[in-house]
Each structure stands twice: as structure tokens, then as C-alpha cells.
Design a protein around this motif. Structure first.
Motif, PDB file in Angstrom:
ATOM      1  N   SER B 136       0.844  -1.199   0.000  1.00 56.81           N
ATOM      2  CA  SER B 136       0.000   0.000   0.000  1.00 56.81           C
ATOM      3  C   SER B 136       0.877   1.246   0.000  1.00 56.81           C
ATOM      4  N   TRP B 137       0.313   2.340  -0.478  1.00 53.92           N
ATOM      5  CA  TRP B 137       1.090   3.575  -0.574  1.00 53.92           C
ATOM      6  C   TRP B 137       1.551   4.063   0.794  1.00 53.92           C
ATOM      7  N   VAL B 138       0.749   3.774   1.808  1.00 52.96           N
ATOM      8  CA  VAL B 138       1.139   4.205   3.152  1.00 52.96           C
ATOM      9  C   VAL B 138       2.460   3.549   3.539  1.00 52.96           C
ATOM     10  N   LEU B 139       2.577   2.262   3.225  1.00 52.27           N
ATOM     11  CA  LEU B 139       3.830   1.570   3.538  1.00 52.27           C
ATOM     12  C   LEU B 139       4.959   2.049   2.642  1.00 52.27           C
ATOM     13  N   VAL B 140       4.622   2.321   1.387  1.00 50.00           N
ATOM     14  CA  VAL B 140       5.650   2.837   0.480  1.00 50.00           C
ATOM     15  C   VAL B 140       6.216   4.135   1.041  1.00 50.00           C
ATOM     16  N   TYR B 141       5.312   4.981   1.595  1.00 47.76           N
ATOM     17  CA  TYR B 141       5.803   6.241   2.140  1.00 47.76           C
ATOM     18  C   TYR B 141       6.711   6.007   3.349  1.00 47.76           C
ATOM     19  N   SER B 142       6.334   5.085   4.235  1.00 45.36           N
ATOM     20  CA  SER B 142       7.197   4.899   5.404  1.00 45.36           C
ATOM     21  C   SER B 142       8.561   4.351   4.974  1.00 45.36           C
ATOM     22  N   PHE B 143       8.535   3.568   3.900  1.00 45.63           N
ATOM     23  CA  PHE B 143       9.789   3.080   3.323  1.00 45.63           C
ATOM     24  C   PHE B 143      10.593   4.254   2.758  1.00 45.63           C
ATOM     25  N   ALA B 144       9.903   5.128   2.018  1.00 47.99           N
ATOM     26  CA  ALA B 144      10.567   6.309   1.457  1.00 47.99           C
ATOM     27  C   ALA B 144      11.127   7.179   2.569  1.00 47.99           C
ATOM     28  N   PHE B 145      10.368   7.290   3.667  1.00 45.59           N
ATOM     29  CA  PHE B 145      10.818   8.117   4.781  1.00 45.59           C
ATOM     30  C   PHE B 145      12.093   7.545   5.397  1.00 45.59           C
ATOM     31  N   MET B 146      12.136   6.221   5.513  1.00 45.82           N
ATOM     32  CA  MET B 146      13.335   5.580   6.053  1.00 45.82           C
ATOM     33  C   MET B 146      14.541   5.843   5.153  1.00 45.82           C
ATOM     34  N   LEU B 147      14.303   5.798   3.857  1.00 48.18           N
ATOM     35  CA  LEU B 147      15.407   5.992   2.916  1.00 48.18           C
ATOM     36  C   LEU B 147      15.883   7.442   2.889  1.00 48.18           C
ATOM     37  N   PHE B 148      14.926   8.371   2.866  1.00 52.23           N
ATOM     38  CA  PHE B 148      15.274   9.747   2.497  1.00 52.23           C
ATOM     39  C   PHE B 148      15.171  10.763   3.622  1.00 52.23           C
ATOM     40  N   SER B 149      14.795  10.349   4.841  1.00 54.69           N
ATOM     41  CA  SER B 149      14.636  11.366   5.874  1.00 54.69           C
ATOM     42  C   SER B 149      15.994  11.996   6.181  1.00 54.69           C
ATOM     43  N   VAL B 150      15.945  13.209   6.680  1.00 54.99           N
ATOM     44  CA  VAL B 150      17.180  13.951   6.943  1.00 54.99           C
ATOM     45  C   VAL B 150      17.888  13.361   8.149  1.00 54.99           C
ATOM     46  N   ASP B 151      17.071  13.089   9.171  1.00 60.05           N
ATOM     47  CA  ASP B 151      17.614  12.620  10.422  1.00 60.05           C
ATOM     48  C   ASP B 151      17.682  11.106  10.358  1.00 60.05           C
ATOM     49  N   ASN B 152      18.872  10.567  10.102  1.00 64.20           N
ATOM     50  CA  ASN B 152      19.029   9.127  10.119  1.00 64.20           C
ATOM     51  C   ASN B 152      18.444   8.409   8.905  1.00 64.20           C
ATOM     52  N   GLY B 153      18.190   9.124   7.807  1.00 62.42           N
ATOM     53  CA  GLY B 153      17.760   8.440   6.596  1.00 62.42           C
ATOM     54  C   GLY B 153      18.925   7.670   5.991  1.00 62.42           C
ATOM     55  N   PHE B 154      18.626   6.567   5.319  1.00 60.64           N
ATOM     56  CA  PHE B 154      19.672   5.706   4.780  1.00 60.64           C
ATOM     57  C   PHE B 154      20.560   6.461   3.785  1.00 60.64           C
ATOM     58  N   LEU B 155      19.898   7.144   2.845  1.00 53.33           N
ATOM     59  CA  LEU B 155      20.656   7.816   1.790  1.00 53.33           C
ATOM     60  C   LEU B 155      21.581   8.894   2.358  1.00 53.33           C
ATOM     61  N   ASN B 156      21.012   9.709   3.264  1.00 55.43           N
ATOM     62  CA  ASN B 156      21.819  10.777   3.840  1.00 55.43           C
ATOM     63  C   ASN B 156      22.979  10.223   4.655  1.00 55.43           C
TER      64      ASN B 156
END
Lengths: 581, 318
Positions: B136-156
Motif C-alpha cells: 500500500s502507498w502508506v507503507l511505500v511512504y514509510s519506506f521512502a521516509f526511512m530511505l530519504f529522511s534527513v535525520d538518520n535516513g539511509f541515503l543521507n
């Protein structure tokens, strides 16, 4: 294909269709037949616990939980009334669906009662003398609220609802803690030598120093002064609005539909959120400055509320607008190690507080017109509004978590551990943590800071003398010594740092919002929300100023002034006029 | 037809009788579906009436204020309001156009997937690409948040540790390339799922065609270009025309979960706008009015696309 086979196919298709259709009507039927209980249940015994078991459907706009009520509160209700509660949660959309379906279940909480009455969905409590027979405590402790509701909505004869948070007396109606802070990390603030904070903006420099003292959280993540969230925003940012609440201004006036203005608790003063000198604008500037100083969590915009709770729990945030945000950090372990949040007011502060209100708040409790068990619902509601019910719903089952010791209510040894959620409740009380087993309807009945006539102390256990004197942790102890007060409420009352909103009563119901105003408000609110966040995260002063100008121009273009005019007119006719007297 | 084959053995009357019965049978067989179509596609049109009222749930229409065309005219009531509507339409059309342009990707993906020789590898690829469709998109967003968040995001974390950037990037709270990134999320989620129909179409192509082409000396890519592609063109066009009809309904969930104040002006598509202005505020009359306009635009687009298809390919789908 033979003829016969064709007929078989056709017959099969028709049967399939009937199955489809009956499935549709079947589900609709089970929605409208709201009562899960299998007895028609008009019989009411003198001992409520001896009646047959029923399940009541309780819709609560405030519930954060869906399903059967768990834990110790479920056991209390089951033992006393043989009732199970099926909690239906959901916001405005769910309420609309239930209204459109014409059935609100057995009990509903915090819905738009004006429309529900017009639609004939609410039970009249005076019908068949229901209230007289089964609601003695309601009449005794919530009599004024019942009367007010009857005048406003029931033409003086019918009673459809009772208000929440009913109480009487002077001063703030809150418990030991106020509704709004601000709270700071007390240990760090003490280390800095408790610098004086005169205005809201003075917090920034102090928090910057605190951040330098503690740059990493418990798990090694960066520490911010502020961490905000946007998923609770209505027509403005909830977190920015809190800055007005520190100055005694709250959104709306507590009676009318008036979300685009803020009114002073105890004076006939109002401001539009977009006024040049409004506290909302000042709040935006405050967070903008915080962001420039690197104090604002950059994820504020994209994270959801639960993420913020996790950050507080981990110690990533130093400032809390609302005292309840700090529960995750202020655990027993941390507090006994001398680390924790505590109330640090500023000199100018006049924190907003709702006074005791005998007419109650607007999160009404109502009974659905289609309930099959009006008597038993009334018995249960009566208990919720009785001293016994309020006391047990607040402090847990008597004899387990608390008891009367030397004539005073006292948490038991187990109770102290239970309320801090460090032990599980016993299995026969449904197990789980104390907070998991509490009343999931999540609405108040009587104000818990009122004195319980049966114990002589407030319902709220955090205000009991036994609780306050029970070996305070180092943070509380040092806070009490420094502030010269026992609790936050004690401090703001003693030092005149609180603006208490007096109760307002009108025989008229609030004015209805015309459809065009409603739509304009939605459009304007969207602009204010969007630009508020953009302003907080603006790159420099120029961008901040130009965004501010764009917000005001756009909002005014979409009808901001019309909405404000409607809201102010209502305010000045009702609450404002009453405050002037 | 059976009656014609055995025509000699029956009298004309008997044939007529049989035809009558057959018609009856066919009608009865279709009836359940006609009823379903009526119930689910036509009956709801009655709800359009709410667009002319200030509807409040629970209160019968007879007691509700009639507002005429107020909700329709409110969309164009003043320049600021019109600007809002235009902005929303611009977002809707831009994201939909990108969606239509990327609708060839599943075709290409399906063709190349079918060329993979190892069956187990093919299965793995297909499963992995189809799976996101069920998240679901809700889960996709939490996944995106994990990847891209500023504080402790994977990518950053990754980029900071590698020393490529000094300050963390705030990717989710930015209005750069919103349309493109939304399209990419959509492609990631829908690629494998969209390819299923084409894979079915490819399996349906007559193997003799391939053999004949091979005999004529066609290589692998020529086979793909001259046999596979024409073979799945009809499927592609049907889906394309349906896609164009759905141009204005580009969904809600995805934009709702990804929206924030920074990207709102670019991400707010029509459905999200209706939610923000209508549904959130219990303004069902307004929401209905917009959905009527949407239905009309969709109908026009469908017929336009169909005539275009007739013009270009000599056949349409309606």
C-alpha cells in the motif's frame, strides 16, 4: 451446448446474482442492526451485574483504538454491568458515514449533535423517564449540563446529550500539569545555571546552549530544540498555535465555529491568525529563527506524529510545547538518574487554561436512537458520571492499584509501579500495561481535578497528597525547590501566570456555518497551512517576508476577510459580550 | 448457429420458436450482469443530486438547503480561486501525461522478460517486479521516509559517511521534480503488474509466425520488432485508450501520503484537492460537483481517444 445445459448455466448465473445481492443487503443489515447482543434486553435488574451479557457499540471521534475494550477497564464494566464495549474509532469521515446510514450505535462521543438531532438519530433521555430512573448521578453531578443542553438543543423538554469535562469552582480545571507548557530538559537547563527567560524568543538562545551541552541523543542521533509534525493541522499549524496558547490566546472561543481567529481566555480580545501582530505570526517567526539556528528538526515537515514521539523518547528534542509530549522521555529510570523534562515558564507567560465548566465541553456524550438497551446504556453512562466511576476510570480498580489508607486515597505499592507502566496488570484484569487497559472511549466525564466527595481528594491520582509526598524523584525535587511550588498548576496559580477561560452559557445553540463560508475557510486554511511551513523553513529573511506577503495576499483573495467577519460577529454576540460584562 | 446447420430438418415455425427461446436464454444469461452494471454504474448517478445541495450527512435532502450551481460556480468565483483550480489541473495533466508516456515501459519490460531463457531467473524477476504492486502507498511512504529522511535516513547517512555531501539533503520536503518523482514511484510500483497483460498477449502470439520469420532469416531483435510488437499492439492500444479516459483520475493515495507543505503546490492533483477542500471539511456537495465535472471530462477524453485511434489505426475499442 445442449438446451438443458444452457438453462443450468442461466439458473446458476441468476443464483449467483442473488448471492451477490443478498450479500450486499446482508452487510447493510448488520450495519444497521447495531447491537451485537442477542437478547432484546428490556429487563433491568436492580443489581446491574446480574443482567444478561450485552455488547454496546460505542462510536468515539476521540478514540485511538478500535475493537473490544481490553484490560482492567473492560473487567470493571463487565463485573458491574455485564456489558462489553465495542469501540468504533474514526474521525469526521466515519461519523459522516454513520450519520448518513442513520444509526449511531448505542453510544456516540464527540459528534455534531446539532445535525444528529435534526436527523432524529439521538435518544431523548427524558423519554419514559429514563434519566429519572437510571441517571441519578448524571442528574446530581451533571445537572447543569443536562439543563443547558436541553435548552440549547431540546426545546427545554428533551435531553439529548451531556457535555464532557464537567466541573465547578475557580481557577484552572487542569490536574497537576497544565495543558500547555513549555517544558525544557530540566537537567540541561540547571547545568546552564537556569538563565532567566523573559519572552518567548529568549528560549532560542537558551536551547542553543543546551544543544551544545548535549549534541547527541541516547542512541547517538542529533539533538534538536524542536521537532514538529503536520498531520494534526486543521486550518493552521498546531505547533505554531501553541505559541499563542502560552500568551493566553486559544483557537476559536470555545463555543462558536471560529477556527481562523484566536481569542483571549479571560478578556474580550481577539486576533485573526494573519494579523500583523498576531501570536500565530510571532510563532512562525519563532520557528523560522529556530531553523536558522539549527534548532528545528529538518524532518518536521515530512514526519508523522508517532515519529515525533519516538524522538522525544530517545531524547532528541529539548523543548516541548505540550507537557504530555514528555511522557516518553520522563521514565522512572531517567528521572531517578536526574534527567527529565520540567516546566520552565517565561516572564511574560500567561498560559491558556479552561476554567471549570458546569455546562461541560462540546465533546458530548449521546445515546443512539436505535439502541435496543436504553436502560442499560443509561445505567452505564450514569456510572461514568458518578464519583465511583470517575475515580475507578482514572486510578484503576479500587483495592488493586489504590485504596483508602488512613482515610486518604493512596496508590498501592503495585499501583505506583502500574501507573508508570513498569509492571503488567494481573492476568485476571486482562494483563497488559495499565495505560493499555484504560478507558478507550477517550473522553472525559467529570473533570478529574474536582474533589471526589467520597474520598475528599481529587479524582486525579497525580494530585493526591499521598502521591505528591511519595518520595519525589531528583528532577521533581530540584524543580520544586527552584520554583517554590509543588506542581505546575500550583506554580502558575501562585504566580498569576495563567489566563482562565470562564464557562460560557447561552440558551441559543451556536450559529450554523453558511456553505460558502465553509468552503472559503477550507481554501484559506489550506493556504495558511502550506505557507506556514514554508515560512518556518524559509532560507533567509527576504524569503520569509515574501512568503508571508504571498500567504496574506492569497488567503485574502480566497475570502479570509469574509470568514473572519462571520466568526468575529458570532464571537462578539456571544462569548465576547459575556466577557465584557 | 445450430438452427442453420440442421435447417433442413426443421419447419420454419420450429426455427422461429427455437430462435425465440434462444434469445430468451441469452437475455437471461446476460441479465445478472446487466443488473450488476445497473446497480454499480448507473444507480450511483442518482448521487449527483447532492451537487446541488448543501448536504449534511443524516439529514434528508428534503430538509437540506438547495444551493443550485453554487458549488460549480465557486470553482471560478474569483481570480485567486481560478488560479487554484488551474494549478490543480496543471498538476493533474502533467502527472497523467508522464504516466501515459511511461506506459510503454511495461511493454518493453514484458518483451525483454519473455526473451529471458532461464525460467527460474525469469520467475524471480517477475515476482520481484510484481510485488510492489501489492504494497500500500502508506507503507511505500514509510519506506521512502526511512530511505530519504534527513535525520538518520539511509541515503543521507550513506552520502555523509562517504563524504560526498556536508549537509543532509531533504528530498521529501522539496518541490524539485515532484511530477517526475511521483511518476517514478508509480512506475516502480506498477511495472511488473502492468507487464502481466502484455506477457499474456505475447504468449498468445502464434508460434508459427516466429518460425516463419526465422526461416526468412530474422534475428532475435527482428523477431521482437516484427512479430512480438505488432502482436501486442492491440492490447497496448486498448489499455492506452482506457488510460487516456482515466487521464483526469490519476488517483489519490500516492499524492496524499507524499504531500507536504513544500511540495503541495506541485503535487495537489484533482482528487487530492477534492479531499482537502471537500471531504476533510464534510463538504460533500462540493466534492460531488467536482466529480461530475471529472466524469464529463473523462467521457470526452475517451471518445476523443477512440476517434483518434479509428483515424490512425482504422479501429477503435468502442
Amino acid at each position: 451446448m445442449t438446451k438443458r445445459k444452457k438453462w443450468t448455466t442461466a439458473a446458476f448465473a441468476i443464483i449467483a446474482m442473488f448471492v451477490f445481492l443478498s450479500a450486499c443487503s446482508g452487510s447493510a443489515g448488520s450495519n444497521s442492526g447495531s447491537n451485537k447482543g442477542n437478547n432484546a434486553g428490556t429487563e433491568v435488574s436492580t443489581d446491574p451485574s446480574q443482567q444478561s451479557e450485552i455488547t454496546l457499540n460505542v462510536f468515539s471521534n476521540l478514540a485511538n483504538y478500535a475493537g473490544e475494550q481490553p484490560g482492567w477497564f473492560a473487567k470493571l464494566v463487565k463485573d458491574k454491568f455485564n456489558i462489553k464495549l465495542n469501540i468504533i474509532s474514526g474521525g469526521q469521515q466515519k461519523a459522516s458515514t454513520m450519520m448518513a446510514a442513520g444509526d449511531l450505535g448505542d453510544i456516540a462521543v464527540a459528534i455534531d449533535i446539532k445535525d444528529a438531532i435534526k436527523a432524529g438519530l439521538l435518544l431523548d433521555w427524558n423519554k419514559d423517564g429514563l434519566l429519572d430512573k437510571y441517571g441519578p448521578a448524571l442528574k446530581e453531578y451533571a445537572g447543569e449540563s443536562l439543563e443547558a443542553n436541553s435548552k440549547q438543543y431540546g426545546g427545554g423538554t428533551a435531553v439529548y446529550a451531556v457535555g464532557n469535562n464537567i466541573g465547578s469552582g475557580d481557577g484552572p480545571s487542569e490536574g497537576a500539569k497544565m495543558t500547555y507548557g513549555p517544558m525544557l530538559r530540566w537537567d540541561l537547563y540547571q547545568q546552564l545555571g537556569s538563565p532567566e527567560i523573559k519572552t518567548l524568543e529568549d528560549y532560542l538562545a537558551v536551547i542553543k546552549q543546551m544543544q551544545e551541552l548535549s549534541p547527541k541523543s541516547d542512541s547517538g542521533k542529533p539533538v534538536y530544540g524542536f521537532s514538529l509534525w503536520s498531520d494534526w493541522d486543521g486550518v493552521m499549524s498546531v505547533n505554531v498555535k501553541a505559541m499563542g496558547q502560552f500568551y493566553g490566546f486559544n483557537e476559536g472561543d470555545g463555543f462558536n465555529i471560529a477556527e481562523l481567529m484566536m481569542t483571549k481566555a479571560d478578556e474580550a480580545k481577539w486576533q485573526g491568525v494573519l494579523d500583523e501582530d498576531s501570536y500565530y505570526m510571532r510563532g512562525l517567526k519563532f520557528f523560522f529563527e529556530a531553523n536558522k539556528m539549527g534548532l528545528l528538526d529538518p524532518d518536521s515537515l515530512t514526519q508523522k506524529f508517532p515519529d515525533v514521539v519516538n524522538k522525544y523518547t530517545d531524547g532528541q528534542v529539548l523543548f516541548a510545547q505540550f507537557p504530555w509530549l514528555t511522557d516518553g522521555y520522563n521514565t522512572e529510570d531517567r528521572l531517578s538518574a536526574g534527567k527529565g523534562f520540567a516546566f520552565v515558564p517565561f516572564t511574560e507567560e500567561k498560559v491558556f487554561s479552561s476554567g471549570y465548566n458546569p455546562y461541560g465541553g462540546t465533546w458530548h456524550w449521546v445515546i443512539g436512537a436505535k439502541t435496543k438497551h436504553p436502560e442499560r446504556v443509561m445505567q452505564f453512562m450514569n456510572w461514568l458520571y458518578s464519583p465511583e466511576g470517575v475515580q475507578e476510570a482514572t486510578a484503576g480498580p479500587k483495592g488493586l492499584t489504590w485504596d483508602i489508607v488512613d482515610g486518604k486515597p493512596t496508590l498501592t505499592e503495585f499501583g505506583y509501579q502500574a501507573v508508570s507502566n513498569s509492571v503488567d496488570m494481573p492476568a485476571e484484569y486482562g494483563g497488559g500495561k495499565f495505560s493499555d487497559g484504560g478507558n478507550k472511549i477517550n473522553n472525559s466525564t467529570l473533570t478529574t481535578s474536582m474533589i471526589n466527595p467520597e474520598t475528599g481528594e481529587p479524582y486525579d491520582y497525580t494530585m493526591w497528597s499521598s502521591y505528591l509526598n511519595n518520595k519525589p524523584d531528583p528532577v521533581t525535587k530540584s524543580w520544586r525547590e527552584a520554583m517554590g511550588a509543588v506542581t505546575m498548576k500550583d506554580y502558575v496559580v501562585k504566580n498569576n501566570k495563567v489566563a482562565v477561560q470562564p464557562p460560557y452559557f447561552s440558551e441559543q445553540a451556536k450559529a450554523e456555518e453558511p456553505s460558502d463560508i465553509k468552503q472559503k475557510k477550507a481554501e484559506v486554511g489550506k493556504v495558511i497551512k502550506e505557507y506556514s511551513w514554508k515560512m518556518m523553513f524559509a532560507k533567509d529573511d527576504n524569503e520569509f517576508a515574501s512568503l508571508k506577503e504571498a500567504m496574506v495576499t492569497k488567503a485574502k483573495g480566497l475570502g479570509y476577510d469574509d470568514v473572519i467577519k462571520f466568526q468575529v460577529d458570532n464571537y462578539e454576540k456571544t462569548v465576547g459580550a459575556a466577557l465584557k460584562k | 448457429m445450430g438452427a442453420k446447420l440442421n435447417g433442413q430438418a426443421y419447419t420454419t415455425a420450429a426455427v422461429k420458436q427455437f430462435r425465440f427461446k434462444e434469445k430468451y436464454t441469452l437475455f437471461l444469461m446476460a441479465l445478472p450482469f446487466l443488473v450488476l452494471v445497473f446497480l454499480f454504474a448507473y444507480l450511483p448517478l442518482y448521487g449527483w443530486i447532492y451537487a446541488f445541495y448543501d448536504y449534511r450527512p443524516g439529514i434528508p435532502l428534503s430538509q437540506t438547503e438547495f444551493v443550485g450551481l453554487q458549488w460549480f460556480t465557486s470553482l471560478v468565483s474569483n481570480p485567486y480561486q481560478m488560479e487554484e483550480v488551474l494549478r490543480v489541473l496543471r498538476n493533474t495533466f502533467a502527472i497523467s501525461t508522464l504516466g501515459i508516456l511511461t506506459s510503454v515501459l511495461p511493454v518493453i519490460f514484458a518483451i525483454f522478460l519473455m526473451e529471458i531463457k532461464s525460467p527460474s531467473f525469469k520467475k524471480i524477476v517477475q515476482t520481484l517486479t510484481t510485488l510492489p504492486n501489492f504494497i500500500s502507498w502508506v507503507l511505500v511512504y514509510s519506506f521512502a521516509f526511512m530511505l530519504f529522511s534527513v535525520d538518520n535516513g539511509f541515503l543521507n547517512n550513506l552520502l555523509m559517511n562517504m563524504g560526498l555531501i556536508e549537509r543532509p539533503l531533504n528530498i521529501l520536503a522539496s518541490d524539485n521534480h515532484t511530477w517526475l518523482s511521483m511518476t517514478l514511484w508509480g512506475v516502480w510500483k506498477g511495472l511488473g503488474w502492468g507487464a502481466i497483460l502484455y506477457i499474456a498477449a505475447i504468449t498468445g502470439i502464434d508460434p508459427e509466425l516466429y518460425e516463419a520469420a526465422r526461416v526468412d532469416g530474422a534475428g532475435r531483435f527482428r523477431l521482437m520488432w516484427h512479430v512480438t510488437v505488432p502482436g501486442i499492439m492491440p492490447t497496448f492500444f486498448v489499455l492506452l485508450i482506457l488510460g487516456i479516459a482515466g487521464f483526469i483520475n490519476n488517483g489519490f493515495e500516492q499524492y496524499f501520503v507524499f504531500s507536504n507543505a513544500m511540495n503541495m503546490s506541485k503535487i495537489e492533483v484533482l482528487d487530492l484537492y477534492v479531499y482537502n477542500v471537500g471531504v476533510v471539511n464534510n463538504n460533500f456537495g462540493f466534492a460531488t460537483a467536482v466529480s461530475i465535472l471529472k466524469s464529463i471530462v473523462s467521457l470526452i477524453l475517451l471518445f476523443a481517444a477512440n476517434s483518434l485511434s479509428k483515424l490512425v489505426r482504422g479501429e477503435g475499442v468502442i
